[in-house]
Design an enzyme around this catalytic site. Sequence first.
Site, short mmCIF file in Angstrom:
data_model
loop_
_atom_site.label_atom_id
_atom_site.label_comp_id
_atom_site.label_asym_id
_atom_site.label_seq_id
_atom_site.Cartn_x
_atom_site.Cartn_y
_atom_site.Cartn_z
N TYR A 1 -1.77 -0.08 10.42
CA TYR A 1 -1.83 -0.64 9.08
C TYR A 1 -0.73 -0.50 8.43
O TYR A 1 -0.28 -1.66 7.61
CB TYR A 1 -3.38 -0.27 8.48
CG TYR A 1 -3.41 -0.34 7.02
CD1 TYR A 1 -3.42 -1.88 6.51
CD2 TYR A 1 -3.18 0.63 6.02
CE1 TYR A 1 -3.55 -2.16 5.41
CE2 TYR A 1 -3.52 0.10 4.80
CZ TYR A 1 -3.46 -1.03 4.41
OH TYR A 1 -3.76 -1.57 2.98
N LYS B 1 2.19 -3.39 6.77
CA LYS B 1 2.50 -3.62 5.21
C LYS B 1 3.88 -3.56 5.02
O LYS B 1 4.64 -4.15 4.45
CB LYS B 1 1.68 -2.74 4.24
CG LYS B 1 0.04 -2.86 4.49
CD LYS B 1 -0.14 -4.26 3.42
CE LYS B 1 -1.62 -4.40 3.45
NZ LYS B 1 -1.85 -5.76 2.81
N SER C 1 0.88 -1.24 0.08
CA SER C 1 0.00 0.08 -0.04
C SER C 1 0.91 1.24 -0.07
O SER C 1 1.87 1.34 0.68
CB SER C 1 -0.83 0.10 0.97
OG SER C 1 -1.57 1.28 1.39
N ARG D 1 -7.94 16.27 9.09
CA ARG D 1 -7.73 15.08 9.95
C ARG D 1 -6.22 14.90 10.09
O ARG D 1 -5.38 15.07 9.15
CB ARG D 1 -8.01 13.72 9.39
CG ARG D 1 -9.59 13.64 9.22
CD ARG D 1 -10.10 12.44 8.71
NE ARG D 1 -9.52 12.21 7.38
CZ ARG D 1 -9.83 11.28 6.53
NH1 ARG D 1 -10.92 10.23 6.76
NH2 ARG D 1 -9.44 11.05 5.43
N PRO D 2 -5.67 14.67 11.48
CA PRO D 2 -4.34 14.65 11.62
C PRO D 2 -3.63 13.36 10.81
O PRO D 2 -4.40 12.47 10.84
CB PRO D 2 -4.13 14.12 13.03
CG PRO D 2 -5.58 14.04 13.62
CD PRO D 2 -6.25 14.50 12.63
N1 NAD Z 1 -8.69 -1.08 -0.82
C1 NAD Z 1 -7.77 -0.22 -0.75
O1 NAD Z 1 -7.92 1.13 -0.59
C2 NAD Z 1 -6.21 -1.04 -0.33
C3 NAD Z 1 -4.90 0.00 -0.86
C4 NAD Z 1 -3.84 -0.51 -0.45
C5 NAD Z 1 -3.86 -1.85 -0.28
N2 NAD Z 1 -4.93 -2.66 -0.12
C6 NAD Z 1 -4.66 -3.95 0.26
O2 NAD Z 1 -5.27 -4.96 -0.79
C7 NAD Z 1 -5.60 -6.00 -0.25
C8 NAD Z 1 -7.05 -6.20 -0.49
O3 NAD Z 1 -7.80 -5.00 -0.27
P1 NAD Z 1 -9.51 -4.95 -0.76
O4 NAD Z 1 -9.67 -3.57 -0.70
O5 NAD Z 1 -9.92 -5.95 -1.65
O6 NAD Z 1 -10.17 -5.52 0.79
P2 NAD Z 1 -11.09 -6.36 1.30
O7 NAD Z 1 -11.38 -6.34 2.67
O8 NAD Z 1 -12.44 -6.24 0.18
O9 NAD Z 1 -10.60 -7.85 0.93
C9 NAD Z 1 -9.69 -8.49 1.81
C10 NAD Z 1 -10.17 -10.01 1.79
O10 NAD Z 1 -9.51 -10.51 2.63
C11 NAD Z 1 -10.34 -11.62 3.24
N3 NAD Z 1 -9.55 -11.73 4.46
C12 NAD Z 1 -9.31 -11.11 5.73
N4 NAD Z 1 -8.55 -11.58 6.77
C13 NAD Z 1 -8.30 -13.06 6.32
C14 NAD Z 1 -7.85 -14.22 6.59
N5 NAD Z 1 -7.43 -14.08 7.98
N6 NAD Z 1 -7.93 -15.17 5.96
C15 NAD Z 1 -8.51 -15.33 4.79
N7 NAD Z 1 -8.99 -14.19 4.39
C16 NAD Z 1 -9.21 -12.91 4.95
C17 NAD Z 1 -11.69 -10.80 3.49
O11 NAD Z 1 -12.69 -11.45 3.90
C18 NAD Z 1 -11.73 -10.04 2.06
O12 NAD Z 1 -12.28 -10.82 1.38
C19 NAD Z 1 -5.58 -5.95 1.46
O13 NAD Z 1 -4.40 -6.70 1.85
C20 NAD Z 1 -5.51 -4.29 1.57
O14 NAD Z 1 -4.67 -4.18 2.58
C21 NAD Z 1 -6.07 -2.17 -0.30
#
Ligand code: NAD
Length: 368
Positions: free
Chosen positions: A168, A172, A144, A322-323
């Site tokens: 968070y 990462k 991220s 926001r901070p």
């Molecule tokens: N959406 C954003 O803004 C963003 C930005 C940067 C990075 N990310 C990263 O991308 C990835 C996907 O993000 P997203 O937006 O699709 O989020 P999301 O929450 O929609 O998807 C994450 C998925 O992981 C599953 N999950 C969580 N914990 C789990 C576990 N212990 N075992 C199995 N499954 C598990 C959840 O049920 C969900 O389906 C994440 O790692 C997130 O940190 C997201």
Amino acid sequence: MAQLLITGGAGFIGSHCCDVLLEAGHQLVVLDDFSNSSAIALERVADLHGLSLQRQWAEHHGSGSSISLIEGDVRERQTLDQLFTRAKALGRSIEAVIHFAGLKAVGESVQQPLRYWDVNLVGSQRLLEAMETHGCRTLVFSSSATLYGTPEQVPIAESAPIQPINPYGASKAAVETLLADVAGCSGCSDPVQSSPKGWRIARLRYFNPVGAHPSGRIGEDPNGLPNNLFPFVTQVAVGRREALQVFGDDWPTRDGTGVRDYIHVMDLAEGHRAALKTLLAGPPQLLTLNLGSGQGASVLEVIQATEAASGRSIPYRIAPRRPGDAAITVADPSLAERVLGWRTQRTLNDICRDGWAWQKANPHGFST
Ligand SMILES: NC(=O)c1ccc[n+]([C@@H]2O[C@H](COP(=O)([O-])OP(=O)(O)OC[C@H]3O[C@@H](n4cnc5c(N)ncnc54)[C@H](O)[C@@H]3O)[C@@H](O)[C@H]2O)c1
């Protein structure tokens, strides 16, 4: 085409990525615990490709694309071992993993740091252990832009300092370090490095993933109050929420509101397909790449574009800054273009059109 494990594949980015990977002809095994998603998303993805979602994962897959779902937690070694062993027994070993499973809400991570470190770091560690044990050494990891903290320079290149300002982002950054250690690239900051330990790893730093599948059948379905601007704006447009809060109109930007790099989730999914292709075709290496559009849009521009796409007015009020927020966060995505031959294709108007089509057809997300 390869058999792939997609952790967290039922989530927002994962489900769109499954769509793109099925289109490319891959066989997918999704592992998800549904802590922040619904199996309906994957049923719809399968349906978009004329497939049915396999829940038992019993039969041998033919040579065409397929999608199977295993409900389970990525932190459970036994589940992972069974999954790799079963794939091999069925005649198709897992060739690569795309690791989306994780928790992503910045505010929640401040409230629950132990849970965030557990799911994000321990989950990644268990997965890497299982991959090593079963001889699978190709991984695409969801990192991220949050790990850049408050950037000193924009656009942000991969060489910018890593200085997360919340649990968070710190989790990462820790996984990125773990991946460098596993690849045998400890302490080296070059974004393209060869891996003396024989791993093929891409650490993809996403900027702000938004929008939805052009069919309107899958999209972002946040639990409770959305953390990010986009689902909030479309939820106001659809009448689920009264008004939007804009945090600060006195930033040093063109209209005083914060500027972010929004990337259409389909562009992001295509970035994963390109990263996977590059890794599988190339030598063992560790790649670290920004996935963003390189364009910034302000909060007011997003509101205007969503109003135009939806034909509805979006009431908003100005709240204090926001901070920890930054005025402008925009990616330098040029390295991803050079290494992957990938760049974003879709505009802010495409994002708003597709995001709105999803929200309008599914005002309560997958529970409608
Ligand atoms: N959406 C954003 O803004 C963003 C930005 C940067 C990075 N990310 C990263 O991308 C990835 C996907 O993000 P997203 O937006 O699709 O989020 P999301 O929450 O929609 O998807 C994450 C998925 O992981 C599953 N999950 C969580 N914990 C789990 C576990 N212990 N075992 C199995 N499954 C598990 C959840 O049920 C969900 O389906 C994440 O790692 C997130 O940190 C997201």
